[in-house]
Design an enzyme around this catalytic site. Sequence first.
Site, short mmCIF file in Angstrom:
data_model
loop_
_atom_site.label_atom_id
_atom_site.label_comp_id
_atom_site.label_asym_id
_atom_site.label_seq_id
_atom_site.Cartn_x
_atom_site.Cartn_y
_atom_site.Cartn_z
N LYS A 40 70.71 66.01 25.02
CA LYS A 40 71.14 67.28 24.44
C LYS A 40 69.94 68.22 24.32
O LYS A 40 68.81 67.76 24.21
CB LYS A 40 71.71 67.05 23.03
CG LYS A 40 73.08 66.42 23.00
CD LYS A 40 73.58 66.31 21.56
CE LYS A 40 74.94 65.66 21.51
NZ LYS A 40 76.00 66.45 22.18
N ARG A 81 84.05 58.76 23.39
CA ARG A 81 85.28 58.22 23.98
C ARG A 81 85.07 56.80 24.50
O ARG A 81 85.98 55.99 24.52
CB ARG A 81 85.78 59.17 25.07
CG ARG A 81 84.80 59.39 26.19
CD ARG A 81 85.11 60.64 27.00
NE ARG A 81 84.66 61.88 26.35
CZ ARG A 81 84.83 63.09 26.86
NH1 ARG A 81 85.44 63.24 28.02
NH2 ARG A 81 84.38 64.15 26.21
N1 BES Z 1 79.17 64.34 19.42
C1 BES Z 1 79.41 65.22 20.51
C2 BES Z 1 80.43 66.31 20.18
C3 BES Z 1 80.01 67.34 19.18
C4 BES Z 1 79.46 68.53 19.60
C5 BES Z 1 80.25 67.16 17.84
C6 BES Z 1 79.12 69.50 18.67
C7 BES Z 1 79.90 68.12 16.93
C8 BES Z 1 79.34 69.30 17.35
C9 BES Z 1 79.95 64.43 21.70
O1 BES Z 1 79.48 63.15 21.83
C10 BES Z 1 79.51 65.18 22.91
O2 BES Z 1 78.35 65.26 23.13
N2 BES Z 1 80.47 65.72 23.67
C11 BES Z 1 80.17 66.47 24.83
C12 BES Z 1 81.15 66.08 25.89
C13 BES Z 1 80.80 66.62 27.26
C14 BES Z 1 79.56 65.95 27.78
C15 BES Z 1 81.96 66.37 28.18
C16 BES Z 1 80.29 67.95 24.48
O3 BES Z 1 81.17 68.31 23.71
O4 BES Z 1 79.47 68.72 24.95
MN MN Z 2 77.65 63.07 22.88
#
Ligand code: BES
Ligand code: MN
Length: 497
Positions: free
Chosen positions: A280, A354
Amino acid sequence: MRFETWSKSITTLDVDCLIVGVFEENELTEEARRIDHAAGGRLGKLIARGDFPGRAGETLLLADLPGLAARRVLLTGLGARKSFGRKPWRKACSSAIGALARTGVKSAAVALERPDAEALDDYYYGRGVAELTVSALYRINDLKSGKKPKAAALSQVLAGPVTRTSAAAVERGLAHGEALARAANVQRDLGNLPGNICTPRYLAEQARGLARRHRSLRVRVLDEPAMRREKMGCLLAVAQGSNEPPRLIVIEHRGGKSGAAPVVLVGKGVTFDSGGISLKPGADMDEMKYDMSGAAAVIASLSFAAEVKLPLNVVGIVGAVENMPDGKAIKPGDIVTSSSGQTVEILNTDAEGRLVLSDALHYARRFKPAAIIDMATLTGACVIALGHHHSGAFGNDEALVHELVEAGVRADDRAWPLPLTEEYTEQLKSNFADFANIGGRDGGAITAAAFLAKFTRGMSWAHLDIAGTAWQSGAHKGSTGRPTPLLADFLLRRAKL
Ligand code: BES
Ligand code: MN
Ligand code: ZN
């Protein structure tokens, strides 16, 4: 905190403070008028001078009014009368308790005007008073080394006025509201802890501690070898990049008939989500310590079930892992096999929630659930779609999704349904495995739900995406305790309490 009801005339109540409402139209409510009358018109005068405009959430503390047994009166703004309803009432109640928490007031009687019974019946009135009180007194379990601020003096709150016919419902509401808010505070405490303290092993310890305090609860924790025996290839794939060993936590509350199908709650417990190799960006990455909020809500809901002695069988399952980049971490392109036997191409290691849930959901099958509900801070896309106001609600059983949405309205912890049709499933197609773990940017919250649906076939299943609702940033940065109020309301209804 002691919660009771009051019924006698407001001027004779022997408490440190009376909480009464004032509308924006400079209009005293009924109870305020009684106080005004006993106090020789002082309230009326104050309001006529324009000293308290009655805006929603504003408060003014008055001391030693004549003619009252109570030592103080807290005027509380209710906003405009025409828009008065449950929400402004809740806001007023919460600010009143918040204001009293900063004083020496030990006992208070809530005498705020109530919206009509359709918006807030006797039960939800009692429940609201207790819930908002316990919630307003919550303090973050901070790790600051300086002196801790003193705990609030407030230790007794009376809700009223009640009549002989309404007292029982208000009292039942007070008991449920207190348990509900205490449960939400359990979630908040866990969510607010940093990733170096709140690890998968820490979550397992908290669950064990809970079971030691409640006889209705049984806990089982699967460690890595046990998960390997269950062939949980997706969950273990996320865990393999971290030095923190993963845990699968199972908490059972046996409150219903033995053998009755349980409600199963499943939570995403990513104690820190760095994104893994699909790292991230740095900004606000600290907020990914809340990525275990679904797990915390499961633990909180089971503590609620135990505390109210819910006559229902409930099982909580938490998949707890840390998602980190490492030489041993999963890479984009890796293919893993889930415990259901389905293979998954991991195209983005940041879509880890997931993967964790897939094995936890499959594990839940052995309990033959009456309903299975998972909650997860699953996608940023859900925050884009619904902001911070509603959790996303999905599922393969429309009636169950509807039940959750309704529970959210009653609990003031709302969720909004999003479509889950086969077109979204098609976005997950892979040339190399049964399907991929991402489906592109478009409809991201829904393709994530479509992924989960691959593991819940044949069960009555719903999914809550709480990425936007479980925490808030800004000045009040921290865990909100959502969706524990929604889940508690759902469980109470299912148990017909
Ligand atoms: N934990 C994150 C989702 C999230 C994002 C929660 C912002 C709270 C605030 C999740 O694991 C994630 O990183 N999801 C990705 C999915 C993508 C790679 C398809 C996302 O939402 O960017
Ligand atoms: Mn994630
Ligand atoms: Zn995540």
